[in-house]
Scaffold this motif. Structure first.
Motif, PDB file in Angstrom:
ATOM      1  N   PHE A 148     -43.488  10.189-111.016  1.00 32.53           N
ATOM      2  CA  PHE A 148     -42.744   9.144-110.313  1.00 32.53           C
ATOM      3  C   PHE A 148     -42.498   9.546-108.854  1.00 32.53           C
ATOM      4  O   PHE A 148     -42.249  10.719-108.571  1.00 32.53           O
ATOM      5  CB  PHE A 148     -41.381   8.903-110.980  1.00 32.53           C
ATOM      6  N   THR A 149     -42.562   8.557-107.992  1.00 35.71           N
ATOM      7  CA  THR A 149     -42.118   8.731-106.608  1.00 35.71           C
ATOM      8  C   THR A 149     -41.202   7.561-106.264  1.00 35.71           C
ATOM      9  O   THR A 149     -41.346   6.457-106.816  1.00 35.71           O
ATOM     10  CB  THR A 149     -43.304   8.765-105.622  1.00 35.71           C
ATOM     11  N   VAL A 150     -40.251   7.803-105.369  1.00 33.38           N
ATOM     12  CA  VAL A 150     -39.323   6.755-104.926  1.00 33.38           C
ATOM     13  C   VAL A 150     -39.345   6.725-103.401  1.00 33.38           C
ATOM     14  O   VAL A 150     -39.149   7.756-102.746  1.00 33.38           O
ATOM     15  CB  VAL A 150     -37.894   7.018-105.438  1.00 33.38           C
ATOM     16  N   THR A 151     -39.590   5.546-102.861  1.00 34.49           N
ATOM     17  CA  THR A 151     -39.643   5.376-101.401  1.00 34.49           C
ATOM     18  C   THR A 151     -38.676   4.284-100.962  1.00 34.49           C
ATOM     19  O   THR A 151     -38.301   3.407-101.755  1.00 34.49           O
ATOM     20  CB  THR A 151     -41.070   5.008-100.949  1.00 34.49           C
ATOM     21  N   TRP A 152     -38.271   4.363 -99.701  1.00 39.21           N
ATOM     22  CA  TRP A 152     -37.382   3.346 -99.127  1.00 39.21           C
ATOM     23  C   TRP A 152     -38.225   2.240 -98.500  1.00 39.21           C
ATOM     24  O   TRP A 152     -39.125   2.497 -97.705  1.00 39.21           O
ATOM     25  CB  TRP A 152     -36.481   3.983 -98.084  1.00 39.21           C
ATOM     26  N   GLU A 153     -37.933   0.994 -98.877  1.00 44.14           N
ATOM     27  CA  GLU A 153     -38.648  -0.164 -98.349  1.00 44.14           C
ATOM     28  C   GLU A 153     -37.641  -1.035 -97.604  1.00 44.14           C
ATOM     29  O   GLU A 153     -36.660  -1.502 -98.202  1.00 44.14           O
ATOM     30  CB  GLU A 153     -39.300  -0.963 -99.485  1.00 44.14           C
ATOM     31  N   ALA A 154     -37.895  -1.263 -96.308  1.00 46.51           N
ATOM     32  CA  ALA A 154     -36.931  -2.022 -95.494  1.00 46.51           C
ATOM     33  C   ALA A 154     -37.187  -3.525 -95.514  1.00 46.51           C
ATOM     34  O   ALA A 154     -36.267  -4.321 -95.307  1.00 46.51           O
ATOM     35  CB  ALA A 154     -36.967  -1.533 -94.043  1.00 46.51           C
ATOM     36  N   GLN A 155     -38.401  -3.937 -95.755  1.00 45.36           N
ATOM     37  CA  GLN A 155     -38.783  -5.356 -95.680  1.00 45.36           C
ATOM     38  C   GLN A 155     -39.372  -5.830 -97.020  1.00 45.36           C
ATOM     39  O   GLN A 155     -40.000  -5.022 -97.744  1.00 45.36           O
ATOM     40  CB  GLN A 155     -39.806  -5.566 -94.545  1.00 45.36           C
ATOM     41  N   PRO A 156     -39.212  -7.100 -97.360  1.00 43.42           N
ATOM     42  CA  PRO A 156     -38.393  -8.101 -96.631  1.00 43.42           C
ATOM     43  C   PRO A 156     -36.900  -7.949 -96.901  1.00 43.42           C
ATOM     44  O   PRO A 156     -36.070  -8.451 -96.140  1.00 43.42           O
ATOM     45  CB  PRO A 156     -38.926  -9.422 -97.172  1.00 43.42           C
ATOM     46  N   ILE A 157     -36.563  -7.258 -98.005  1.00 44.79           N
ATOM     47  CA  ILE A 157     -35.168  -6.928 -98.319  1.00 44.79           C
ATOM     48  C   ILE A 157     -35.132  -5.429 -98.576  1.00 44.79           C
ATOM     49  O   ILE A 157     -35.978  -4.888 -99.305  1.00 44.79           O
ATOM     50  CB  ILE A 157     -34.668  -7.702 -99.553  1.00 44.79           C
ATOM     51  N   SER A 158     -34.168  -4.752 -97.995  1.00 45.70           N
ATOM     52  CA  SER A 158     -34.107  -3.299 -98.176  1.00 45.70           C
ATOM     53  C   SER A 158     -33.903  -2.955 -99.667  1.00 45.70           C
ATOM     54  O   SER A 158     -33.026  -3.519-100.336  1.00 45.70           O
ATOM     55  CB  SER A 158     -32.990  -2.698 -97.329  1.00 45.70           C
ATOM     56  N   HIS A 159     -34.718  -2.034-100.153  1.00 48.79           N
ATOM     57  CA  HIS A 159     -34.623  -1.606-101.553  1.00 48.79           C
ATOM     58  C   HIS A 159     -35.415  -0.302-101.713  1.00 48.79           C
ATOM     59  O   HIS A 159     -36.115   0.142-100.799  1.00 48.79           O
ATOM     60  CB  HIS A 159     -35.187  -2.691-102.491  1.00 48.79           C
ATOM     61  N   TYR A 160     -35.309   0.265-102.873  1.00 50.35           N
ATOM     62  CA  TYR A 160     -36.086   1.468-103.210  1.00 50.35           C
ATOM     63  C   TYR A 160     -37.201   1.064-104.170  1.00 50.35           C
ATOM     64  O   TYR A 160     -36.993   0.282-105.105  1.00 50.35           O
ATOM     65  CB  TYR A 160     -35.195   2.535-103.846  1.00 50.35           C
ATOM     66  N   LEU A 161     -38.379   1.623-103.932  1.00 45.93           N
ATOM     67  CA  LEU A 161     -39.547   1.289-104.734  1.00 45.93           C
ATOM     68  C   LEU A 161     -39.943   2.495-105.589  1.00 45.93           C
ATOM     69  O   LEU A 161     -40.207   3.585-105.071  1.00 45.93           O
ATOM     70  CB  LEU A 161     -40.721   0.899-103.834  1.00 45.93           C
ATOM     71  N   ILE A 162     -39.981   2.288-106.901  1.00 46.28           N
ATOM     72  CA  ILE A 162     -40.474   3.318-107.834  1.00 46.28           C
ATOM     73  C   ILE A 162     -41.966   3.105-108.033  1.00 46.28           C
ATOM     74  O   ILE A 162     -42.419   1.981-108.291  1.00 46.28           O
ATOM     75  CB  ILE A 162     -39.777   3.227-109.204  1.00 46.28           C
ATOM     76  N   THR A 163     -42.733   4.169-107.907  1.00 44.84           N
ATOM     77  CA  THR A 163     -44.159   4.119-108.218  1.00 44.84           C
ATOM     78  C   THR A 163     -44.429   5.082-109.374  1.00 44.84           C
ATOM     79  O   THR A 163     -44.067   6.270-109.300  1.00 44.84           O
ATOM     80  CB  THR A 163     -45.019   4.517-107.009  1.00 44.84           C
ATOM     81  N   ALA A 164     -45.021   4.574-110.442  1.00 44.11           N
ATOM     82  CA  ALA A 164     -45.332   5.394-111.628  1.00 44.11           C
ATOM     83  C   ALA A 164     -46.840   5.506-111.785  1.00 44.11           C
ATOM     84  O   ALA A 164     -47.561   4.501-111.690  1.00 44.11           O
ATOM     85  CB  ALA A 164     -44.722   4.770-112.882  1.00 44.11           C
ATOM     86  N   LEU A 178     -34.152  11.142-104.054  1.00 46.34           N
ATOM     87  CA  LEU A 178     -34.204   9.957-103.197  1.00 46.34           C
ATOM     88  C   LEU A 178     -34.502  10.352-101.750  1.00 46.34           C
ATOM     89  O   LEU A 178     -34.204  11.492-101.345  1.00 46.34           O
ATOM     90  CB  LEU A 178     -32.872   9.205-103.271  1.00 46.34           C
ATOM     91  N   PRO A 179     -35.042   9.430-100.975  1.00 45.15           N
ATOM     92  CA  PRO A 179     -35.330   9.750 -99.565  1.00 45.15           C
ATOM     93  C   PRO A 179     -34.065  10.037 -98.758  1.00 45.15           C
ATOM     94  O   PRO A 179     -34.132  10.712 -97.721  1.00 45.15           O
ATOM     95  CB  PRO A 179     -36.029   8.488 -99.046  1.00 45.15           C
ATOM     96  N   ASP A 180     -32.940   9.536 -99.216  1.00 45.65           N
ATOM     97  CA  ASP A 180     -31.658   9.774 -98.547  1.00 45.65           C
ATOM     98  C   ASP A 180     -30.571   9.810 -99.618  1.00 45.65           C
ATOM     99  O   ASP A 180     -30.888   9.972-100.795  1.00 45.65           O
ATOM    100  CB  ASP A 180     -31.394   8.694 -97.481  1.00 45.65           C
ATOM    101  N   ALA A 181     -29.336   9.667 -99.218  1.00 44.62           N
ATOM    102  CA  ALA A 181     -28.226   9.670-100.182  1.00 44.62           C
ATOM    103  C   ALA A 181     -27.469   8.352-100.073  1.00 44.62           C
ATOM    104  O   ALA A 181     -26.412   8.272 -99.420  1.00 44.62           O
ATOM    105  CB  ALA A 181     -27.313  10.859 -99.913  1.00 44.62           C
ATOM    106  N   PRO A 182     -27.968   7.308-100.730  1.00 47.57           N
ATOM    107  CA  PRO A 182     -27.354   5.988-100.582  1.00 47.57           C
ATOM    108  C   PRO A 182     -26.046   5.869-101.361  1.00 47.57           C
ATOM    109  O   PRO A 182     -25.781   6.632-102.293  1.00 47.57           O
ATOM    110  CB  PRO A 182     -28.416   5.060-101.157  1.00 47.57           C
ATOM    111  N   THR A 183     -25.269   4.881-100.980  1.00 49.95           N
ATOM    112  CA  THR A 183     -24.070   4.536-101.735  1.00 49.95           C
ATOM    113  C   THR A 183     -24.465   3.561-102.833  1.00 49.95           C
ATOM    114  O   THR A 183     -25.084   2.529-102.578  1.00 49.95           O
ATOM    115  CB  THR A 183     -23.014   3.896-100.819  1.00 49.95           C
ATOM    116  N   VAL A 184     -24.098   3.901-104.051  1.00 49.98           N
ATOM    117  CA  VAL A 184     -24.520   3.133-105.221  1.00 49.98           C
ATOM    118  C   VAL A 184     -23.318   2.416-105.822  1.00 49.98           C
ATOM    119  O   VAL A 184     -22.275   3.023-106.081  1.00 49.98           O
ATOM    120  CB  VAL A 184     -25.173   4.050-106.269  1.00 49.98           C
ATOM    121  N   ASP A 185     -23.471   1.110-106.054  1.00 52.40           N
ATOM    122  CA  ASP A 185     -22.420   0.327-106.702  1.00 52.40           C
ATOM    123  C   ASP A 185     -23.063  -0.889-107.381  1.00 52.40           C
ATOM    124  O   ASP A 185     -23.651  -1.737-106.711  1.00 52.40           O
ATOM    125  CB  ASP A 185     -21.376  -0.127-105.680  1.00 52.40           C
ATOM    126  N   LYS A 186     -22.990  -0.922-108.701  1.00 53.17           N
ATOM    127  CA  LYS A 186     -23.592  -1.981-109.509  1.00 53.17           C
ATOM    128  C   LYS A 186     -25.077  -2.172-109.167  1.00 53.17           C
ATOM    129  O   LYS A 186     -25.497  -3.243-108.712  1.00 53.17           O
ATOM    130  CB  LYS A 186     -22.827  -3.293-109.368  1.00 53.17           C
TER     131      LYS A 186
END
Length: 227
Positions: free
Chosen positions: A103-119, A201-209
């Motif tokens: 697994f790898t996890v990357t930060w995707e800014a567009q079109p909506i910021s989210h994290y992408l898991i690649t398996a 993770l690429p950074d240390a995001p704040t996680v809530d729900k």
């Protein structure tokens, strides 16, 4: 006169002969067993008796194994060996376990910021993602478990060689500054998987729900949106 002496001498000789015969009879040893009907042991009968001493009790087997006190018999051999845990895992139809994948996890800014898991399947493995949604969580608390939003999805997805599957995570779906920061995400192919993967993770995001999409082979289908 001479005739009486001769007769007396004859009687003395006979008496002496009788005494000698009686003495010879008394000096004889025990009767020979053969004379009273008892047969003497032969070499053949002695050998047979020795052979019987070495015989196993009735019911024992000489083909190996052992018999338990209850009468059940073990095989005495190792039996058929199971398949090796390091055997070929390239057979089709195998469900993907977490340890079958990288697994790898990357930060995707567009079109909506989210994290992408690649398996991706590990080298030499061909398997199927039978469960459409990955199990994703942050930390060990129940509030860190990502809820599935049902977006995307192909069931099942075959992973082998260079083929990959994607899933998207939105780590914070609430307003304000609430939540906790995490540096790792926990990923598994199913909730029951005993050996989940912990991915940095690429950074240390704040996680809530947090929320997570289904697996898909199309990146555009894994952009997590609150529905």
């Amino acid at each position: 006169m001479c005739s009486r002496l001769a007769a007396r001498s004859t009687r003395l000789v006979l008496a002496a002969a009788a005494v000698t015969a009686l003495a010879a009879t008394t000096a004889c040893g025990p009767e020979d067993p053969a004379e009273n009907g008892a047969a003497a042991p032969t070499a053949a009968s002695s050998s047979a008796a020795e052979d019987r001493k070495g015989e196993a009790p009735a019911g024992d087997s000489t083909t190996g194994g052992s018999t338990s006190a209850s009468g059940s018999k073990s095989s005495g051999g190792s039996g058929d060996q199971g398949e090796s845990g390091t055997g070929d895992k390239s057979g089709y139809g195998q469900s993907c376990g977490t340890n079958d994948l990288d697994f790898t996890v990357t930060w995707e800014a567009q079109p909506i910021s989210h994290y992408l898991i690649t398996a991706k399947a590990k080298s030499g493995i061909t398997c199927y993602l039978d469960v459409n949604t990955p199990s994703v969580s942050f930390g060990s608390g129940a509030d860190g478990v990502a809820s599935p939003v049902g977006q995307g999805g192909e069931d099942p997805i075959k992973l082998s060689g260079s083929s990959v599957a994607y899933a998207g995570i939105n780590v914070k779906t609430t307003e304000g500054e609430g939540g906790k920061q995490f540096e790792h995400v926990i990923i598994a192919t199913t909730e029951e998987d005993p050996d989940p993967a912990q991915v940095e993770l690429p950074d240390a995001p704040t996680v809530d729900k947090p929320i997570v999409t289904n697996w898909s082979t199309e990146r555009d289908e894994t952009i997590p949106r609150v529905i």
